[in-house]
Design an enzyme around this catalytic site. Structure first.
Site, PDB file in Angstrom:
ATOM      1  N   LYS A  22       0.780  -1.184  -0.001  1.00 16.87           N
ATOM      2  CA  LYS A  22       0.103   0.015   0.018  1.00 16.87           C
ATOM      3  C   LYS A  22       0.916   1.277  -0.019  1.00 16.87           C
ATOM      4  CE  LYS A  22      -1.639   1.454   4.108  1.00 16.87           C
ATOM      5  NZ  LYS A  22      -1.495   2.859   4.685  1.00 16.87           N
ATOM      6  N   ASN A  23       1.698   1.374   0.904  1.00 14.83           N
ATOM      7  CA  ASN A  23       2.685   2.606   0.999  1.00 14.83           C
ATOM      8  C   ASN A  23       3.839   2.765  -0.197  1.00 14.83           C
ATOM      9  OD1 ASN A  23       1.197   3.009   3.279  1.00 14.83           O
ATOM     10  ND2 ASN A  23       2.746   2.483   4.849  1.00 14.83           N
ATOM     11  N   ARG A  43      -4.459  10.951   4.445  1.00 16.16           N
ATOM     12  CA  ARG A  43      -3.160  11.826   4.478  1.00 16.16           C
ATOM     13  C   ARG A  43      -2.216  11.887   3.295  1.00 16.16           C
ATOM     14  NH1 ARG A  43      -2.218  14.223   9.025  1.00 16.16           N
ATOM     15  NH2 ARG A  43      -0.288  14.416   8.258  1.00 16.16           N
ATOM     16  N   CYS A  64      -4.461  13.025  13.214  1.00 14.73           N
ATOM     17  CA  CYS A  64      -4.878  11.649  13.100  1.00 14.73           C
ATOM     18  C   CYS A  64      -4.591  10.906  14.259  1.00 14.73           C
ATOM     19  CB  CYS A  64      -4.024  11.135  11.690  1.00 14.73           C
ATOM     20  SG  CYS A  64      -3.011   9.646  11.924  1.00 14.73           S
ATOM     21  N   ARG A  75       1.167  14.871  13.143  1.00 13.65           N
ATOM     22  CA  ARG A  75       1.718  14.509  11.779  1.00 13.65           C
ATOM     23  C   ARG A  75       1.498  15.853  10.790  1.00 13.65           C
ATOM     24  NH1 ARG A  75      -0.670   8.961   9.447  1.00 13.65           N
ATOM     25  NH2 ARG A  75       1.107   9.101   8.405  1.00 13.65           N
ATOM     26  N   PRO A  76       2.372  16.770  11.077  1.00 15.55           N
ATOM     27  CA  PRO A  76       2.443  17.949  10.332  1.00 15.55           C
ATOM     28  C   PRO A  76       2.937  17.752   8.904  1.00 15.55           C
ATOM     29  CG  PRO A  76       4.050  17.981  12.022  1.00 15.55           C
ATOM     30  CD  PRO A  76       3.355  16.778  12.162  1.00 15.55           C
ATOM     31  N   VAL A  77       2.818  18.756   8.115  1.00 14.40           N
ATOM     32  CA  VAL A  77       3.561  18.561   6.755  1.00 14.40           C
ATOM     33  C   VAL A  77       4.337  19.544   6.488  1.00 14.40           C
ATOM     34  CG1 VAL A  77       1.754  17.300   5.547  1.00 14.40           C
ATOM     35  CG2 VAL A  77       1.509  19.945   5.738  1.00 14.40           C
ATOM     36  N   ASP A  78       5.049  20.235   7.454  1.00 11.74           N
ATOM     37  CA  ASP A  78       5.912  21.462   7.474  1.00 11.74           C
ATOM     38  C   ASP A  78       7.376  20.984   6.441  1.00 11.74           C
ATOM     39  OD1 ASP A  78       6.463  19.656   9.436  1.00 11.74           O
ATOM     40  OD2 ASP A  78       8.132  21.007  10.325  1.00 11.74           O
ATOM     41  N   ASP A 136       5.666   0.894  11.896  1.00  8.87           N
ATOM     42  CA  ASP A 136       4.156   0.157  11.467  1.00  8.87           C
ATOM     43  C   ASP A 136       4.100  -1.391  11.883  1.00  8.87           C
ATOM     44  OD1 ASP A 136       3.562   2.457  10.115  1.00  8.87           O
ATOM     45  OD2 ASP A 136       3.984   1.953   8.210  1.00  8.87           O
ATOM     46  N   ILE A 157       8.734   7.724  16.533  1.00  6.11           N
ATOM     47  CA  ILE A 157       8.366   8.116  15.393  1.00  6.11           C
ATOM     48  C   ILE A 157       7.034   8.918  15.477  1.00  6.11           C
ATOM     49  CG2 ILE A 157       7.801   7.675  12.741  1.00  6.11           C
ATOM     50  CD1 ILE A 157      10.566   6.703  13.420  1.00  6.11           C
ATOM     51  N   ARG A 162      -8.269  -0.563   5.267  1.00  8.13           N
ATOM     52  CA  ARG A 162      -7.467   0.292   4.594  1.00  8.13           C
ATOM     53  C   ARG A 162      -6.005  -0.143   4.280  1.00  8.13           C
ATOM     54  NH1 ARG A 162      -7.239   6.079   7.301  1.00  8.13           N
ATOM     55  NH2 ARG A 162      -5.787   6.218   5.602  1.00  8.13           N
TER      56      ARG A 162
HETATM   57  C1  EPZ Z   1       4.640   7.109   6.328  1.00 10.11           C
HETATM   58  O1  EPZ Z   1       3.724   8.055   6.800  1.00 10.11           O
HETATM   59  C2  EPZ Z   1       3.574   5.889   6.268  1.00 10.11           C
HETATM   60  N1  EPZ Z   1       2.514   6.253   5.256  1.00 10.11           N
HETATM   61  C3  EPZ Z   1       3.283   5.546   7.653  1.00 10.11           C
HETATM   62  O2  EPZ Z   1       2.617   4.206   7.352  1.00 10.11           O
HETATM   63  C4  EPZ Z   1       4.484   5.256   8.243  1.00 10.11           C
HETATM   64  O3  EPZ Z   1       3.993   4.735   9.555  1.00 10.11           O
HETATM   65  C5  EPZ Z   1       5.387   6.249   8.302  1.00 10.11           C
HETATM   66  O4  EPZ Z   1       5.708   6.770   6.927  1.00 10.11           O
HETATM   67  C6  EPZ Z   1       6.723   6.213   8.883  1.00 10.11           C
HETATM   68  O5  EPZ Z   1       7.441   5.010   8.494  1.00 10.11           O
HETATM   69  C7  EPZ Z   1       2.509   6.033   3.977  1.00 10.11           C
HETATM   70  O6  EPZ Z   1       3.602   5.608   3.392  1.00 10.11           O
HETATM   71  C8  EPZ Z   1       1.423   6.443   2.989  1.00 10.11           C
HETATM   72  P1  EPZ Z   1       6.600  10.447   8.088  1.00 10.11           P
HETATM   73  P2  EPZ Z   1       4.216   9.402   6.562  1.00 10.11           P
HETATM   74  O7  EPZ Z   1       6.616  11.681   7.359  1.00 10.11           O
HETATM   75  O8  EPZ Z   1       5.162   9.778   5.445  1.00 10.11           O
HETATM   76  C9  EPZ Z   1       7.068  14.097  11.218  1.00 10.11           C
HETATM   77  C10 EPZ Z   1       0.691   2.782   8.026  1.00 10.11           C
HETATM   78  O9  EPZ Z   1       0.224   2.194   9.174  1.00 10.11           O
HETATM   79  N2  EPZ Z   1       6.666  14.736  10.326  1.00 10.11           N
HETATM   80  O10 EPZ Z   1       7.895   9.377   7.747  1.00 10.11           O
HETATM   81  O11 EPZ Z   1       3.168  10.430   7.046  1.00 10.11           O
HETATM   82  C11 EPZ Z   1       6.011  13.073  11.581  1.00 10.11           C
HETATM   83  O12 EPZ Z   1       4.746  13.569  12.343  1.00 10.11           O
HETATM   84  C12 EPZ Z   1       1.235   4.332   8.188  1.00 10.11           C
HETATM   85  O13 EPZ Z   1       0.589   2.345   7.001  1.00 10.11           O
HETATM   86  C13 EPZ Z   1       6.884  16.148  10.391  1.00 10.11           C
HETATM   87  O14 EPZ Z   1       7.482  16.655  11.718  1.00 10.11           O
HETATM   88  O15 EPZ Z   1       5.350   9.619   8.037  1.00 10.11           O
HETATM   89  C14 EPZ Z   1       6.399  11.894  12.143  1.00 10.11           C
HETATM   90  O16 EPZ Z   1       6.571  12.231  13.711  1.00 10.11           O
HETATM   91  C15 EPZ Z   1       0.608   4.993   9.023  1.00 10.11           C
HETATM   92  N3  EPZ Z   1       6.853  17.061   9.531  1.00 10.11           N
HETATM   93  C16 EPZ Z   1       7.794  11.542  11.450  1.00 10.11           C
HETATM   94  O17 EPZ Z   1       8.041  13.173  11.114  1.00 10.11           O
HETATM   95  C17 EPZ Z   1       6.529  16.561   8.100  1.00 10.11           C
HETATM   96  O18 EPZ Z   1       6.308  17.524   7.288  1.00 10.11           O
HETATM   97  C18 EPZ Z   1       7.793  10.730  10.306  1.00 10.11           C
HETATM   98  O19 EPZ Z   1       6.607  10.789   9.624  1.00 10.11           O
HETATM   99  C19 EPZ Z   1       6.500  15.162   7.769  1.00 10.11           C
HETATM  100  C20 EPZ Z   1       6.478  14.186   8.987  1.00 10.11           C
END
Ligand code: EPZ
Length: 429
Positions: free
Chosen positions: A22-23, A101, A125, A130-133, A315, A337, A407
């Site tokens: 999926k991811n 997301r 969530c 989970r910010p997108v900064d 995960d 994480i 999902r």
């Molecule tokens: C991906 O989420 C996966 N989702 C998640 O899978 C997975 O848990 C995660 O990576 C970590 O491995 C998909 O691939 C669709 P991140 P993502 O950006 O990309 C922080 C599942 O169960 N962060 O690597 O959203 C964030 O809050 C899931 O399948 C910021 O601070 O994760 C987190 O603490 C859920 N600012 C850390 O970084 C940002 O702009 C890692 O998040 C982006 C992230």
């Protein structure tokens, strides 16, 4: 709404076929926005999130067509064709983004191709804020102007994005994917440092290279991308789902069974496999997949800390906790994480697990037997953890809110039934 009913106590035995990831599929689908030719993806899992992404792409003007199944059993991954001849709408509305997301992954490719994109902010969530900064600061480094207003992100780069050097302040899978997608069509060279190295990112890069992108350093934390004027169509088979594989490996371990995970790749789950071995579970490569077995050995407690790849994945943390709930001794599980990824703890406690929580650390004292109970799923992997606990528990476990499971796990109850579990999906009254 459906629920999953499990009568625990059956050892798993047999073959489970692992589906496409999926991811990996979600960013790969977003890659179709970068070209006016068709991107044909095979081994696409049949999951709710894939449908959500297909609907989102459809409203951007992408023609999505199902081209049958990749396997011959009628259930294996599907093949879909995504053709973004023209992007007719650069806005991703709240109604679709709030459902998933990963929708934010359309931001990079649309601004790269169209010079403008407006995407709803995803919001929080269950597992964290989970910010997108980082997605946004990376796009700014590539020359986009970013405005956030009324719940929407607007990125604009009317003269196109330009290559830059960008160091990710924190390892982020999604931000790395979004920015790789954007940089492929930027003018000049982009160097990303501290990029995420998850296998899903390698899969994305390999597909983009097949589409004509120039990316060096694939699989490492430093990626060099030389922008090209246009990308073309390609065919790509999505990698097997390593989290699905890890989940079923732990299901075999918790029941003291033996399963073959057909199509899985052990090199994608090295850290989880190393931890499983320490628990007394055998896990090794076999013809066409991964072989997992724990027979006649007690489960031993093992500490684990989640971290970005190649370390132990967040995960699989919830599923490993279910395993540790029944192991001999005490284990300490540290989640680094996401700040709120212990929602499964109170539910596991209802099944008799002895867990104490302190900040981002859970300490478990293994019990001899978990007991079936009605429990509530809070997110995708927490749901899987409760299913695993139910497989090992005595009596009946009913997991509610299983739309979370749908999902990310294709036909979970069927796959478990094939290997001897007593699991059924029933209507919740
Ligand atoms: C991906 O989420 C996966 N989702 C998640 O899978 C997975 O848990 C995660 O990576 C970590 O491995 C998909 O691939 C669709 P991140 P993502 O950006 O990309 C922080 C599942 O169960 N962060 O690597 O959203 C964030 O809050 C899931 O399948 C910021 O601070 O994760 C987190 O603490 C859920 N600012 C850390 O970084 C940002 O702009 C890692 O998040 C982006 C992230």
């Amino acid at each position: 709404m459906d629920k999953i009913r499990i009568r625990g106590g059956h050892k798993l035995n047999g073959v489970i076929r692992i589906g496409g990831a999926k991811n990996a599929a979600l960013p790969l689908m977003a890659a179709s926005l970068l070209t006016d030719e068709a991107l044909v993806l095979s081994n696409v899992p049949h999951l709710a999130d894939i449908t959500t992404m297909a609907n989102l792409l459809g409203q951007h003007g992408v023609k999505v067509s199902l081209e049958g199944h990749s396997g011959d059993d009628g259930h294996a991954g599907r093949t879909i064709s995504l053709a973004a001849g023209k992007i007719t709408n650069t806005k991703a509305p709240y109604d679709l983004v709030r459902r998933m997301r990963a929708s934010v992954l359309v931001l990079g490719p649309i601004v790269a191709r169209e010079g403008e994109a407006t995407v709803s902010l995803p919001g929080g969530c269950a597992i964290g804020t989970r910010p997108v900064d980082i997605h946004l600061s990376g796009l700014e480094a590539l020359g986009a102007e970013i405005e956030v207003e009324a719940g929407y992100i607007r990125a604009s780069a009317p003269k196109g994005l330009r290559g830059a050097q960008y160091v990710f302040p924190k390892v982020s899978v999604g931000a790395t994917e979004n920015l790789i997608l954007a940089a492929c069509l930027a003018q000049g060279e982009t160097i990303f440092e501290n990029a995420a190295r998850e296998p899903e990112i390698t899969d994305l890069c390999e597909c983009l290279i097949a589409m004509g992108a120039k990316i060096d350093g694939v699989g490492t934390a430093i990626l060099t991308i030389t922008g090209v004027d246009r990308l073309h169509g390609a065919e790509h088979a999505i990698m097997p789902d390593r989290i699905e594989a890890g989940t079923y490996a732990m299901a075999a371990a918790i029941t003291g069974g033996t399963v073959e995970l057909e199509g899985a790749r052990l090199d994608h789950i090295d850290a989880a496999a190393a931890h499983l071995r320490k628990t007394g579970t055998m896990i090794e490569t076999c013809n066409g997949g991964v072989f997992v077995s724990r027979e006649n050995t007690d489960l031993r407690s093992v500490d684990v800390e989640t971290d970005p790849y190649p370390a132990f994945p967040t995960d699989l943390q919830a599923q490993f906790m279910a395993l540790m709930a029944t192991a001999r001794g005490t284990s300490v599980i540290t989640e680094t994480i996401f700040e709120n990824r212990f929602m499964h703890v109170p539910e596991l406690q209802r099944m008799g697990a002895e867990v104490t929580l302190q900040g981002n650390t859970a300490t478990l004292r293994g019990v001899d037997q978990l007991h079936g109970a009605p429990v509530m799923a809070s997110d995708l992997r927490a749901s899987a953890s409760l299913v695993l606990a139910g497989l090992a528990a005595d009596g009946v476990t009913e997991v509610r809110r299983i739309y979370h499971l749908d999902r990310g796990y294709e036909r979970l109850e069927e796959k478990l039934r094939i290997v001897g579990a007593d699991v059924e999906r029933v209507e919740d009254s």
